[in-house]
Design an enzyme around this catalytic site. Sequence first.
Site, PDB file in Angstrom:
ATOM      1  CG  ASN A  63     -10.343  24.887 -43.537  1.00 37.82           C
ATOM      2  OD1 ASN A  63     -10.917  24.740 -44.610  1.00 37.82           O
ATOM      3  ND2 ASN A  63      -9.179  25.488 -43.441  1.00 37.82           N
ATOM      4  CB  CYS A  85      -7.790  16.304 -36.717  1.00 37.82           C
ATOM      5  SG  CYS A  85      -8.699  17.841 -36.984  1.00 37.82           S
ATOM      6  CD  GLU A 141      -8.258  17.065 -41.133  1.00 38.43           C
ATOM      7  OE1 GLU A 141      -8.801  18.178 -41.010  1.00 38.43           O
ATOM      8  OE2 GLU A 141      -7.034  16.916 -41.300  1.00 38.43           O
TER       9      GLU A 141
HETATM   10  N1  THU Z   1      -6.592  22.665 -41.210  1.00 40.00           N
HETATM   11  C1  THU Z   1      -7.500  21.675 -41.471  1.00 40.00           C
HETATM   12  O1  THU Z   1      -8.689  21.938 -41.670  1.00 40.00           O
HETATM   13  N2  THU Z   1      -7.073  20.392 -41.496  1.00 40.00           N
HETATM   14  C2  THU Z   1      -5.760  20.009 -41.429  1.00 40.00           C
HETATM   15  O2  THU Z   1      -5.455  18.840 -41.566  1.00 40.00           O
HETATM   16  C3  THU Z   1      -4.721  21.020 -41.201  1.00 40.00           C
HETATM   17  C4  THU Z   1      -5.202  22.396 -40.892  1.00 40.00           C
HETATM   18  C5  THU Z   1      -7.027  24.059 -41.258  1.00 40.00           C
HETATM   19  C6  THU Z   1      -7.120  24.801 -39.982  1.00 40.00           C
HETATM   20  C7  THU Z   1      -7.001  26.245 -40.457  1.00 40.00           C
HETATM   21  O3  THU Z   1      -8.291  26.685 -40.892  1.00 40.00           O
HETATM   22  C8  THU Z   1      -6.115  26.154 -41.676  1.00 40.00           C
HETATM   23  O4  THU Z   1      -6.131  24.786 -42.073  1.00 40.00           O
HETATM   24  C9  THU Z   1      -4.689  26.591 -41.430  1.00 40.00           C
HETATM   25  O5  THU Z   1      -4.154  25.973 -40.339  1.00 40.00           O
END
Ligand code: THU
Length: 129
Positions: free
Chosen positions: A42, A89, A55
């Site tokens: 992320n 996602c 993702e």
């Molecule tokens: N996030 C992801 O990267 N993937 C997920 O499946 C759930 C949420 C990230 C987005 C944000 O940077 C952090 O997790 C908190 O929501």
Amino acid sequence: MTDRELLNMARDAAKNAYVPYSHFPVGAALECADGSVFTGCNVENAALGATICAERAAIVKAVSEGRRRFVRIAVYGEGETYCLPCGECRQVLSEFCANGSMEVLCTRSGGRYVSYRLSQLLPHPFVME
Ligand code: THU
């Protein structure tokens, strides 16, 4: 490749997460039909809505390198609950897996994980006719 190997790749990808706002690193490892794997993490932004999930980072890397067929994705997060892909996602994954057969592995703290089919997580995706 075993589930655990793919999950370990997702865990390693989470080390690059840019998370100054949530402090919640997430990593993803996307397995393509040809056996190649693309990882992502992320990447947050001060304009929070511009944040890119792990993702979507992985899928954009894979598609931009010419892959469009995917069989499995591992999502690594260390929360109290399983780190399931967000709605956006799920929709993006469904774009490249119309029958929903992609396996989605999701971790939580302690290394436990669950496995779903994309069709279970998003039974009715939006489709442009
Ligand atoms: N996030 C992801 O990267 N993937 C997920 O499946 C759930 C949420 C990230 C987005 C944000 O940077 C952090 O997790 C908190 O929501």
